[in-house]
Design an enzyme around this catalytic site. Structure first.
Site, PDB file in Angstrom:
ATOM      1  N   ASP A  59      35.567 -63.181 -77.977  1.00  0.00           N
ATOM      2  CA  ASP A  59      35.172 -62.567 -79.243  1.00  0.00           C
ATOM      3  C   ASP A  59      35.693 -61.131 -79.245  1.00  0.00           C
ATOM      4  OD1 ASP A  59      33.938 -61.361 -81.411  1.00  0.00           O
ATOM      5  OD2 ASP A  59      31.966 -62.243 -81.036  1.00  0.00           O
ATOM      6  N   HIS A  60      36.675 -60.848 -80.110  1.00  0.00           N
ATOM      7  CA  HIS A  60      37.342 -59.546 -80.097  1.00  0.00           C
ATOM      8  C   HIS A  60      36.415 -58.416 -80.543  1.00  0.00           C
ATOM      9  CE1 HIS A  60      40.679 -56.985 -79.605  1.00  0.00           C
ATOM     10  NE2 HIS A  60      41.638 -57.820 -79.994  1.00  0.00           N
ATOM     11  N   ARG A  61      35.281 -58.740 -81.175  1.00  0.00           N
ATOM     12  CA  ARG A  61      34.328 -57.708 -81.572  1.00  0.00           C
ATOM     13  C   ARG A  61      33.631 -57.104 -80.356  1.00  0.00           C
ATOM     14  NH1 ARG A  61      30.816 -61.314 -85.602  1.00  0.00           N
ATOM     15  NH2 ARG A  61      30.862 -62.528 -83.662  1.00  0.00           N
ATOM     16  N   PRO A 116      36.085 -63.572 -84.491  1.00  0.00           N
ATOM     17  CA  PRO A 116      37.528 -63.357 -84.303  1.00  0.00           C
ATOM     18  C   PRO A 116      37.955 -63.731 -82.882  1.00  0.00           C
ATOM     19  CG  PRO A 116      36.366 -61.259 -84.238  1.00  0.00           C
ATOM     20  CD  PRO A 116      35.335 -62.284 -84.574  1.00  0.00           C
TER      21      PRO A 116
END
Length: 434
Positions: free
Chosen positions: A406-408, A231
């Site tokens: 990376d939004h994680r 993401p």
């Protein structure tokens, strides 16, 4: 009994390679550590060493053969006293398949559907794989080979293993990684219309088919996977390079006698390495069901080569001087273009830099290279009008950068703090020497 020499897996994700060159011929004596062949992977050409000693009885795969699968038999090694007649004692299924590959030219690629491959034979997981010499020594020493961990290709037990007789236990994590690596490498590249559909679409138009080599296949698979599964979000800043350019000029004048010339990219590497220390929560990677946070700043830098790119990693970059980073980067880039990097030199890291400024690109968005959590896309430094602190108009050299995140692993505020630290380091270059 003759020994099968198998196509090695020279990287965790390697499934096949090209047998570029043989360094031995049939009838040559081979000792442990001798260079047998050069193997081309998707990333580099690497030397393949012998782990056993004997006589090269038969070469099963001709040099120059592409698409040789890992674990295919590429040659047969004879022990002292054995002859070519003993080769028939080697289990024949894999040998015959490999011999056929070496002797039969591959058909030209075309739009026709490929013939399904025969089902792979079921492996006997209870069998202990060991060289004849290792078995002989083990018998003399009364060792149970089931308790010895092999250091040869694919876990094969060789002479050195039984001489030391100190088996190294495999962890569950290592076993899981080994099992999952081929699955990751086999991730599908196909998106959009099929090959047949595309060819039909352009029927009657002149074109040239360009065969995909191992590197391009790997790039296609990994970046498709990254764009679909990671993401991404993007943060953008403009960076004033005037102070850095002036400081760089002074340093290069002082370093001229040592033959050192610092580039803007060297400062960017240092700035990112320090920023990862200043914002340590961003110095992390995604590991499936957890994140891994690192103490050191291992920064990967994209290097364009013919047909693809490498991302060699500068390890402990926060600890190194600008001149040391510059020399290391030049060495890595040169060997990357010659495809001479070892896997440990381009695997790992938590952060990457992709600089297209030298190609005149003002700004762009880069795709994250998993498992990295971020990549900095760097554009060219361009003269632009700016409004100064007192409201006056001026002209400055401005470089546009985009941080893909990376939004994680990294949330918006954390990513903003990381990019702010990078910007501050570059606009105040003296602080990077403190």
């Amino acid at each position: 009994m003759p020994t099968e020499i198998l196509m090695p897996a020279l990287s965790p994700t390697m499934e096949e390679g090209t047998l570029a060159k043989w360094h031995v011929k049939e009838g040559d004596k081979v000792s442990s550590g001798d260079i047998l062949a050069e193997i081309e992977t998707d990333k580099a050409t690497m030397e393949f060493e012998a782990v056993d000693e004997g006589i090269m009885g038969k070469i099963m795969i001709a040099e120059g053969t592409e698409g040789v699968k890992v674990n295919d038999v590429i040659a047969i090694l004879l022990e002292e006293g054995e002859s070519a007649a003993d080769i028939s004692k080697v289990p024949g299924q894999a040998r015959d398949a490999s011999a056929k590959k070496a002797d039969t030219p591959a058909p030209a690629p075309g739009p026709q559907a490929a013939t399904p491959a025969p089902a792979a034979p079921v492996k006997d997981t209870t069998r202990v794989f060991a060289s004849p010499l290792a078995r002989r020594i083990a018998a003399e020493k009364g060792l149970d080979l089931a308790g010895v961990t092999g250091s040869g290709p694919h876990g094969r037990i060789v002479k050195a293993d039984v001489q030391t007789a100190k088996p190294a236990a495999k962890t569950e994590a290592a076993a899981a990684h080994k099992a999952e690596a081929p699955k990751a490498a086999a991730a599908t590249m196909a998106t959009g219309p099929s090959t047949d559909a595309v060819i039909k679409m352009y029927d009657g138009r002149p074109y040239t088919e360009v065969k995909l080599d191992g590197m391009r296949k790997t790039i296609a698979a990994r970046l498709t996977e990254a764009k679909q599964s990671v993401p991404h979000f993007y943060l953008r800043r403009d960076i004033n390079l005037d102070a850095l350019m002036a400081f760089r000029g002074q340093l290069n004048a002082q370093l001229d006698g040592r033959g050192v010339k610092l580039s803007v990219n060297d400062f960017i590497i240092k700035a990112c390495a320090l920023a990862l220390q200043q914002v340590p929560d961003a110095n992390a990677v995604w590991a499936g069901d957890r994140t891994l946070k690192f103490e050191k700043s291992d920064v990967a830098v994209a290097v364009a080569i013919e047909g693809g790119l490498f991302t060699p990693v500068l390890r402990d970059a926060e600890m190194k001087s600008l001149s040391a980073l510059s020399a290391e980067m030049k060495d890595l880039a040169t060997r990357a273009r010659d495809r001479k990097l070892a896997p440990q030199e381009y695997q790992g890291g938590s952060f990457a830099i992709s600089n297209l400024g030298m190609f005149g690109i003002d700004n762009f968005d880069a795709i994250i290279n998993p498992p990295h959590a971020a990549i900095l896309a760097v554009g060219a430094g361009v003269k632009k009008p700016i409004v100064g602190k007192d409201g006056e108009l001026a002209v400055a050299t401005i470089m546009s950068v985009t941080l893909s995140v990376d939004h994680r692993v990294i949330d918006g505020a954390l990513g903003a703090n990381l990019l702010a630290a990078i910007k501050d380091n570059l606009e105040n270059p003296l602080t990077m020497l403190a």
